[in-house]
Design an enzyme around this catalytic site. Structure first.
Site, PDB file in Angstrom:
ATOM      1  N   SER A  44      -2.183  -2.021   3.525  1.00  0.00           N
ATOM      2  CA  SER A  44      -3.310  -2.881   3.133  1.00  0.00           C
ATOM      3  C   SER A  44      -2.839  -4.192   2.511  1.00  0.00           C
ATOM      4  O   SER A  44      -3.443  -5.241   2.724  1.00  0.00           O
ATOM      5  CB  SER A  44      -4.219  -2.126   2.153  1.00  0.00           C
ATOM      6  OG  SER A  44      -4.733  -0.963   2.753  1.00  0.00           O
ATOM      7  N   TYR A 107     -15.349   2.219   9.197  1.00  0.00           N
ATOM      8  CA  TYR A 107     -16.664   1.729   9.607  1.00  0.00           C
ATOM      9  C   TYR A 107     -17.694   2.854   9.555  1.00  0.00           C
ATOM     10  O   TYR A 107     -18.646   2.791   8.802  1.00  0.00           O
ATOM     11  CB  TYR A 107     -16.639   1.072  10.996  1.00  0.00           C
ATOM     12  CG  TYR A 107     -17.917   0.295  11.289  1.00  0.00           C
ATOM     13  CD1 TYR A 107     -18.096  -0.979  10.777  1.00  0.00           C
ATOM     14  CD2 TYR A 107     -18.947   0.856  12.038  1.00  0.00           C
ATOM     15  CE1 TYR A 107     -19.268  -1.683  11.016  1.00  0.00           C
ATOM     16  CE2 TYR A 107     -20.124   0.163  12.281  1.00  0.00           C
ATOM     17  CZ  TYR A 107     -20.276  -1.104  11.771  1.00  0.00           C
ATOM     18  OH  TYR A 107     -21.441  -1.794  11.989  1.00  0.00           O
ATOM     19  N   TYR A 133      -2.882   8.101   5.276  1.00  0.00           N
ATOM     20  CA  TYR A 133      -3.216   7.075   4.279  1.00  0.00           C
ATOM     21  C   TYR A 133      -4.677   7.254   3.880  1.00  0.00           C
ATOM     22  O   TYR A 133      -5.577   6.996   4.677  1.00  0.00           O
ATOM     23  CB  TYR A 133      -2.970   5.702   4.895  1.00  0.00           C
ATOM     24  CG  TYR A 133      -3.139   4.511   3.977  1.00  0.00           C
ATOM     25  CD1 TYR A 133      -3.345   4.649   2.606  1.00  0.00           C
ATOM     26  CD2 TYR A 133      -3.075   3.216   4.496  1.00  0.00           C
ATOM     27  CE1 TYR A 133      -3.481   3.545   1.786  1.00  0.00           C
ATOM     28  CE2 TYR A 133      -3.204   2.108   3.692  1.00  0.00           C
ATOM     29  CZ  TYR A 133      -3.408   2.270   2.333  1.00  0.00           C
ATOM     30  OH  TYR A 133      -3.550   1.168   1.542  1.00  0.00           O
ATOM     31  N   LYS A 162      -0.245   8.944   1.327  1.00  0.00           N
ATOM     32  CA  LYS A 162      -0.494   7.962   0.266  1.00  0.00           C
ATOM     33  C   LYS A 162      -1.957   8.082  -0.122  1.00  0.00           C
ATOM     34  O   LYS A 162      -2.852   7.943   0.721  1.00  0.00           O
ATOM     35  CB  LYS A 162      -0.183   6.539   0.743  1.00  0.00           C
ATOM     36  CG  LYS A 162      -0.462   5.495  -0.343  1.00  0.00           C
ATOM     37  CD  LYS A 162      -0.218   4.071   0.149  1.00  0.00           C
ATOM     38  CE  LYS A 162      -0.539   3.062  -0.962  1.00  0.00           C
ATOM     39  NZ  LYS A 162      -0.414   1.671  -0.504  1.00  0.00           N
TER      40      LYS A 162
END
Length: 297
Positions: A44, A107, A133, A162
């Site tokens: 990110s 989304y 993730y 993560k």
């Protein structure tokens, strides 16, 4: 005590949106020299979401060639197109990445059964280690510990996760549920100030963005854990707690971290992908004041 701190590396750009590979190399070399345990690219913090696939492949190849197995390298290969994830992941692994990291689809919200099918499909087609993730602030939902256990048992190449959640409730449950059955499964926190809590709870450490800016402090914190240095652990926690103020200078915080890297002589500019705002003069003043307070040059 076992602990690791990996850096989710920021991507450097020129003002025209092209990759600034000179600054990128400076960042990687500094992270390695200062003692970071590994580097995640195209997470990110890298703005992967605003990069086309040509840029992403170029960035991944540059990272693989530059880092050259000196530290662990994970490449984020998240996309909303499963075939792109599979192709990009296998490309990165073939070129020499140690592992890839993949977000769940975003989304729309997906339930446990859909997530099981999703990662089952990806893991069966990707020829190497995969980290899940979990980032509910950006995807809108979270991945349950029990789904993670099922996936890791189905696929030996799903090796870790993560967990980017500000509190420790979900991460603590992951550690308790997953590691009780799969003790070698790696669980990292995504916020720097959760590093110590993660390790003390039985996790593996942190993949936190402050380490782009102050890798020497993060590496020293890890060393304190490995040496069972309680005073050093406490000092590290208190320092990082104060440095978390960098995240609050503006939102999104990425231009602020880039400006901080510019002030430390690593980045040529704080340019980001459109429509990410540029750092301002006021931001710069706040960063300088914070650095002065903490004795950072």
């Amino acid at each position: 005590m076992k602990a690791a701190y990996l850096t989710p590396a920021i991507t450097m750009f020129h003002a025209d949106g092209s990759l600034d590979l000179d600054s990128q190399k400076k960042l990687y070399e500094n992270l390695i020299a200062q003692g970071m345990d590994g580097i995640l690219v195209e997470g990110s913090s890298s703005e992967f979401f605003a990069m086309n696939m040509e840029q992403r492949r170029a960035m991944a190849k540059f990272a693989i060639d530059t880092i050259d197995h000196r530290v662990k390298l994970i490449v984020g290969t998240s996309s909303m197109v499963a075939d792109e994830i599979i192709s990009f992941s296998n490309y990165c692994l073939e070129q020499g990445a140690d592992a890839v990291m993949i977000l769940p689809p975003y989304y729309f919200h997906f339930d446990d059964e859909a997530l099981l099918q999703y990662y089952d499909h990806l893991a069966g087609a990707i020829d190497g280690p995969i980290y899940i993730y979990n980032f509910p602030d950006n995807t809108g939902y979270t991945i349950s510990p029990h789904t993670v256990v099922k996936l890791a048992k189905l696929h030996s190449n799903i090796v870790g996760m993560k967990d980017t959640i500000s509190g420790m409730d979900h991460t603590r449950e992951l550690i308790k549920v997953v590691k009780s059955e799969l003790p070698d499964f790696e669980i990292y926190s995504g916020f720097d100030d959760n590093f110590a809590h993660n390790v003390l709870s039985g996790g593996d450490g942190c993949i936190g963005a402050l380490s782009n800016v102050v890798p020497e402090l993060c590496a020293a914190w890890v060393k304190a854990f490995r040496n069972n240095d309680l005073d050093g652990i406490a000092k590290g926690q208190q320092t990082i707690n104060r440095l978390m103020d960098l995240y609050t200078v503006r939102s999104p915080f990425l231009p602020v971290l880039k400006e901080a890297l510019k002030l430390r002589g690593i980045a040529a500019s704080s340019s980001s992908t459109f429509p990410m705002p540029n750092a301002t003069v006021e931001d710069d003043a706040q960063i300088r004041a914070l650095f002065h307070r903490e004795g950072i040059r």
